[in-house]
Design a protein around this motif. Structure first.
Motif, short mmCIF file in Angstrom:
data_model
loop_
_atom_site.label_atom_id
_atom_site.label_comp_id
_atom_site.label_asym_id
_atom_site.label_seq_id
_atom_site.Cartn_x
_atom_site.Cartn_y
_atom_site.Cartn_z
N PHE A 8 0.84 -1.20 0.00
CA PHE A 8 0.00 0.00 0.00
C PHE A 8 0.88 1.25 0.00
O PHE A 8 1.79 1.38 0.84
CB PHE A 8 -0.91 0.01 1.23
CG PHE A 8 -2.04 -0.98 1.15
CD1 PHE A 8 -3.29 -0.59 0.70
CD2 PHE A 8 -1.84 -2.30 1.51
CE1 PHE A 8 -4.33 -1.50 0.62
CE2 PHE A 8 -2.87 -3.22 1.44
CZ PHE A 8 -4.12 -2.83 0.99
N CYS A 9 0.58 2.15 -0.93
CA CYS A 9 1.38 3.38 -1.06
C CYS A 9 0.46 4.58 -1.17
O CYS A 9 -0.37 4.67 -2.09
CB CYS A 9 2.27 3.29 -2.31
SG CYS A 9 3.13 4.84 -2.70
N SER A 10 0.62 5.52 -0.26
CA SER A 10 -0.05 6.81 -0.34
C SER A 10 0.99 7.84 -0.78
O SER A 10 2.02 8.02 -0.12
CB SER A 10 -0.63 7.19 1.02
OG SER A 10 -1.25 8.45 0.96
N VAL A 11 0.73 8.49 -1.91
CA VAL A 11 1.71 9.43 -2.47
C VAL A 11 1.63 10.73 -1.69
O VAL A 11 0.66 11.48 -1.78
CB VAL A 11 1.44 9.67 -3.97
CG1 VAL A 11 2.43 10.68 -4.53
CG2 VAL A 11 1.53 8.35 -4.73
N VAL A 12 2.67 10.99 -0.92
CA VAL A 12 2.72 12.18 -0.06
C VAL A 12 3.67 13.22 -0.64
O VAL A 12 3.33 14.38 -0.81
CB VAL A 12 3.15 11.81 1.37
CG1 VAL A 12 3.27 13.06 2.23
CG2 VAL A 12 2.15 10.84 1.99
N ASP A 13 4.87 12.79 -0.96
CA ASP A 13 5.93 13.71 -1.38
C ASP A 13 6.25 13.48 -2.86
O ASP A 13 7.29 12.97 -3.21
CB ASP A 13 7.18 13.50 -0.52
CG ASP A 13 8.36 14.32 -1.01
OD1 ASP A 13 8.13 15.39 -1.57
OD2 ASP A 13 9.50 13.86 -0.86
N ASN A 14 5.34 13.84 -3.73
CA ASN A 14 5.54 13.74 -5.17
C ASN A 14 5.87 12.32 -5.60
O ASN A 14 4.99 11.55 -5.91
CB ASN A 14 6.62 14.72 -5.65
CG ASN A 14 6.18 16.17 -5.50
OD1 ASN A 14 5.22 16.59 -6.13
ND2 ASN A 14 6.84 16.90 -4.63
N TYR A 15 7.16 11.96 -5.61
CA TYR A 15 7.56 10.68 -6.20
C TYR A 15 8.32 9.77 -5.24
O TYR A 15 8.67 8.66 -5.61
CB TYR A 15 8.42 10.93 -7.44
CG TYR A 15 7.76 11.87 -8.42
CD1 TYR A 15 6.66 11.45 -9.17
CD2 TYR A 15 8.20 13.18 -8.57
CE1 TYR A 15 6.03 12.30 -10.05
CE2 TYR A 15 7.58 14.04 -9.46
CZ TYR A 15 6.48 13.61 -10.20
OH TYR A 15 5.86 14.46 -11.06
N GLY A 16 8.61 10.24 -4.03
CA GLY A 16 9.43 9.44 -3.13
C GLY A 16 8.77 8.14 -2.70
O GLY A 16 9.35 7.06 -2.82
N ASP A 17 7.53 8.21 -2.22
CA ASP A 17 6.85 7.02 -1.73
C ASP A 17 6.57 6.03 -2.85
O ASP A 17 6.84 4.83 -2.71
CB ASP A 17 5.54 7.42 -1.04
CG ASP A 17 5.75 8.38 0.12
OD1 ASP A 17 6.76 8.20 0.83
OD2 ASP A 17 4.96 9.30 0.30
N ILE A 18 6.04 6.53 -3.96
CA ILE A 18 5.76 5.63 -5.08
C ILE A 18 7.05 5.13 -5.71
O ILE A 18 7.13 4.00 -6.19
CB ILE A 18 4.84 6.31 -6.13
CG1 ILE A 18 4.52 5.35 -7.28
CG2 ILE A 18 5.47 7.58 -6.66
CD1 ILE A 18 3.81 4.09 -6.85
N GLY A 19 8.10 5.94 -5.67
CA GLY A 19 9.39 5.50 -6.22
C GLY A 19 9.92 4.28 -5.50
O GLY A 19 10.37 3.31 -6.12
N VAL A 20 9.86 4.29 -4.17
CA VAL A 20 10.35 3.17 -3.38
C VAL A 20 9.46 1.94 -3.58
O VAL A 20 9.94 0.84 -3.83
CB VAL A 20 10.41 3.55 -1.88
CG1 VAL A 20 10.70 2.32 -1.02
CG2 VAL A 20 11.49 4.62 -1.65
N THR A 21 8.15 2.12 -3.47
CA THR A 21 7.25 0.96 -3.53
C THR A 21 7.20 0.34 -4.92
O THR A 21 7.08 -0.88 -5.04
CB THR A 21 5.83 1.35 -3.06
OG1 THR A 21 5.38 2.50 -3.78
CG2 THR A 21 5.84 1.66 -1.57
#
Length: 377
Positions: A8-21
Motif C-alpha cells: 500500500f502506497c499513499s503518495v505524499v511527497d511527489n515521487y518518493g513514496d511511489i518511487g520506493v514501492t
C-alpha cells in the motif's frame, strides 16, 4: 503456490513514496517469484515513473506487478499473505477487518522511512500488538547490520559498472537527452526541493576554474534556478551559459533512465529517499536535500547519516563534505564549502565508490523482506 504480497502506497511527497514501492514491487516479482499487488492513491505520480501506465485505470499489469488504484470507498478484497503498509500510510478499515477474519494470519509489515539513527537497529523487526488482536511488525531500511538494508536489484552494481566501462553507451545515453557537455567539464545533476542556498552554489560554479554542466530534471527547484538565471523559462534541452557554468533542463525520466543519469554524472544532488539511495549506488559524490519535518526533526536524521558516511574520510575532507551538506539543507551560502569539497575531490570520489561497495555486501531490502517472511512462517 506463490506467496501473495499487497503493498500500500499513499503518495505524499511527489515521487518518493511511489518511487520506493514501485521499485520494491518489481524486484519482488522479478527476483523472488511472488505475486504482488501495488495499491496507489495517485496514479499520475505512478505514470511519471512508468510512462506506459494508464492514469485512469483502476487495475492494470505493469512489469509483472498488478497495480490498483487505491479506492476512496474500499470494497472487499482478498487479503494477501504479506501486507506492506509503506511509510505508515494507514490501511483501509475494511481491509483491516478482512485481515482479522483471515483464517491464517497475514504478515503485516510497517515499512518505515530510511534512517541511520542508532535506535533503528533496536527497533527493526519488533512487533506492535493492537487492541483488536492484529499484530504489526516494524521493518526499518538501514545502512548497518541489524536493519533491513537498502533497495538494490541483484544485478544493479554489475550493470552500473558495465555502463561505466562503455564510454560510447554513456555518450549515446546523454545525447539521447540532448546533452553535449564540453570535454573536461564536471557533469552534475540537480534534483531538489526549493532552496535559498542555490544561488550561492550556482555563482560558485560559474566562477570556478573548471567548466561545469548542470543537468536539472523538471522539479521543484526550477523556480529558484529561473530566478538566478533571470529568465522566465528554460525549455527542455536549452542551455544557458553563465561564466564557467552551463545549465540545461531535462525532462522527468523513468526510473531506469534516472539511474543512468546518476551513473553518467560526476556529482549528484538528490532529494527525498528513493533518489538518495540510487545516488549512493551510483558510486559518485552526492548531496542530499532531506525532506523537512516538523520541529526540525530531519536534522537528527541528516546528521546521523553524515556521521556514518564520513567516518573513513580524512578530517579535512570530512569537514568539507559535512559543511556542504549542512549549508545546503539550511539554505545557507555554499560557496566556501563547495570550493572546499573541490579541493578534496579525488578522495571524496574514491570514498563514494568504496561506500557503495560496502553497502552492497549487505542483504538488499527485498531480499531481507522475503527472508523475514520465511522466518515468520
Amino acid at each position: 503456490m506463490k506467496a501473495s504480497w499487497d503493498i500500500f502506497c499513499s503518495v505524499v511527497d511527489n515521487y518518493g513514496d511511489i518511487g520506493v514501492t514501485w521499485r520494491l514491487a518489481r524486484q519482488l516479482v522479478a527476483e523472488h517469484d511472488v505475486a504482488v499487488r501495488l495499491w496507489v492513491d495517485d496514479l499520475q505520480a505512478f505514470v511519471a515513473l512508468c510512462p506506459e501506465a494508464d492514469a485512469t485505470a483502476t487495475q492494470q499489469w505493469r512489469q509483472g506487478v498488478e497495480v490498483h488504484l487505491w479506492p476512496q470507498e474500499w470494497e472487499a478484497a482478498q487479503v494477501a499473505d504479506v501486507v506492506i503498509e509503506a511509510f505508515a500510510c494507514k490501511l483501509p478499515e475494511a481491509y483491516l477487518l478482512a485481515m482479522k477474519a483471515r483464517p491464517v494470519p497475514a504478515l503485516w509489515i510497517n515499512l518505515e522511512y530510511l534512517s541511520a539513527e542508532d535506535w533503528v537497529t533496536g527497533c527493526h523487526g519488533l512487533p506492535s500488538l493492537r487492541p483488536d488482536g492484529l499484530k504489526r511488525m516494524f521493518f526499518f531500511p538501514g545502512f548497518e547490520k541489524g536493519t533491513g538494508g537498502l533497495l538494490r536489484e541483484a544485478d544493479l552494481i554489475a550493470r552500473r559498472q558495465a555502463f561505466e566501462r562503455d564510454p560510447q553507451a554513456r555518450r549515446a545515453f546523454l545525447q539521447a537527452l540532448g546533452v553535449y557537455a564540453l570535454d573536461g567539464a564536471h557533469l552534475i545533476s540537480l534534483f531538489a526541493y526549493e532552496n535559498t542556498g542555490l544561488a550561492s552554489w550556482l555563482e560558485a560554479m560559474a566562477a570556478g576554474a573548471r567548466p561545469t554542466h548542470l543537468l536539472v530534471p523538471q522539479g521543484r527547484i526550477m523556480g529558484d534556478l529561473l530566478r538566478w538565471l533571470d529568465v522566465d523559462q528554460l525549455p527542455l534541452g536549452t542551455v544557458e551559459q553563465r561564466g564557467q557554468l552551463s545549465v540545461q533542463a531535462l525532462p522527468f525520466v523513468r526510473q531506469e533512465d534516472y539511474d543512468r543519469l546518476l551513473w553518467s554524472c560526476d556529482f549528484n544532488a538528490v532529494r527525498g529517499e528513493d533518489s538518495f539511495v540510487r545516488a549512493q549506488w551510483a558510486g559518485r559524490p552526492l548531496l542530499w536535500h532531506i525532506y523537512q519535518q516538523e520541529e526540525d526533526a530531519h536534522w537528527i536524521k541528516l546528521k546521523a547519516f553524515l556521521a556514518l558516511y564520513v567516518k573513513d574520510l580524512s578530517a579535512p575532507a570530512a569537514q568539507a563534505f559535512t559543511e556542504l551538506w549542512l549549508a545546503w539543507n539550511a539554505g545557507a551560502d555554499m560557496a566556501h564549502s563547495w570550493n572546499a569539497v573541490l579541493e578534496h575531490w579525488p578522495e571524496i570520489t574514491a570514498h563514494s565508490e568504496r561506500w557503495c561497495l560496502q553497502q552492497a555486501m549487505q542483504a538488499d531490502l527485498a531480499q531481507a523482506l522475503v527472508l523475514f517472511y520465511r522466518n515468520w512462517i
